[in-house]
Design an enzyme around this catalytic site. Structure first.
Site: not given
Ligand code: FPP
Length: 270
Positions: A34, A82
């Site tokens: 996250d 998501n």
């Molecule tokens: C949370 O960040 C992360 C995700 C939506 C999922 C994880 C995705 C990755 C690490 C990208 C690539 C993955 C792979 C397997 C290649 P957020 O957008 O919720 O962050 P925030 O809470 O700060 O907005």
């Protein structure tokens, strides 16, 4: 032959690695990745760049898992929520990023003896992404080191719905009697039926939430939350979490060691 890796062990990593007790390493580490958006926001960058940087962290962590011979590593890469609640452009970007991650890293996974698998309602993902996923799984299926499981279009409550549907079908077909259903019967219908439950769950970016991840499986899992944002997370931070895990006394609902030695302990913890 030297395995191709994105990084060499830093002196800091080596120091933690030497301090770890090899007989008490976790068998399964799960991570809620996250903070990609916040990482980008802090730098006045678009969210996409946070995700891109987050994909780099994935490979660091996978290779560290392989180095310490961790049998199971499960990453929450894309939740059902998501998929439903993020703008289409962001969802499309995440799908392309996943495809690119698989294309660019399968060779490294093979070099590091890592096998890749998936959990979640993956049949609902775009066709091209599913093809890439199947290709990566096939290319790495012979590997016997770490099993990397990506949770994609995953939600723990939907996993339970899917499991209960499977179980009810068994009952309907009279293969299982209602009164004989056990926890093991539910467990063998989960997406994770072939895996042990996680010993350690790590969450980045400081949120104290489970976010619908592996609800059944984390009943006795140790939880480690760090304020570090996912794009800044490296192997050394996973080793720190494992060191912290090794300092804990897992009780599975029983008494702690210090209470066990007290007189009258049969009254405590009821
Ligand atoms: C949370 O960040 C992360 C995700 C939506 C999922 C994880 C995705 C990755 C690490 C990208 C690539 C993955 C792979 C397997 C290649 P957020 O957008 O919720 O962050 P925030 O809470 O700060 O907005």
């Amino acid at each position: 032959m030297q395995a191709s890796r994105v990084h060499e062990l830093s002196p800091e990593e080596q120091a933690i690695y030497r301090r770890l007790d090899p007989s008490r390493l976790p068998q399964h580490v799960a991570i809620i990745m996250d903070g990609n958006g916040r990482w980008a926001g802090k730098r006045s960058l678009k969210r996409f760049l946070g995700h891109q940087q987050g994909a780099e962290s994935v490979q660091f962590v996978v290779e560290t898992a392989s180095r310490i011979n961790l049998p199971w590593l499960t990453l929450y890469a894309f939740s059902l929520e998501n998929n439903l609640r993020r703008p289409k452009t962001e969802v499309n970007f995440l799908m392309r990023l996943l495809g690119a991650y698989l294309s660019n890293n399968v060779k490294r996974m093979n070099d590091n003896n890592v096998r890749i698998r998936y959990i979640g309602r993956t049949d609902e993902l775009p066709h091209e992404v599913r093809e890439r996923m199947e290709w990566a799984a096939e290319q790495t299926q012979q590997n016997t080191g770490t099993t990397l499981t990506l949770a994609l279009n995953y939600g723990a409550r939907s996993e339970l719905v899917d499991a209960f549907r499977g179980l009810c079908q068994e009952v309907q077909r009279k293969e299982l009697a209602l009164e004989h259903i056990t926890e093991q019967d539910i467990q063998r219908h989960l997406y994770t039926a072939h895996m042990p439950d996680p010993d350690l769950l790590i969450r980045t970016s400081g949120e104290m939430r489970i976010s619908n991840f592996l609800l059944w499986q984390i009943a006795y899992t140790e939880i480690f939350v760090t304020d570090r944002l996912w794009p800044d997370f490296r192997g050394v931070h996973m080793l720190e979490a494992i060191e912290n895990y090794q300092s804990r006394n897992r009780r599975y609902g029983g008494l702690s060691d210090d209470l066990q030695s007290l007189p009258g302990n049969e009254l405590v913890g009821r």
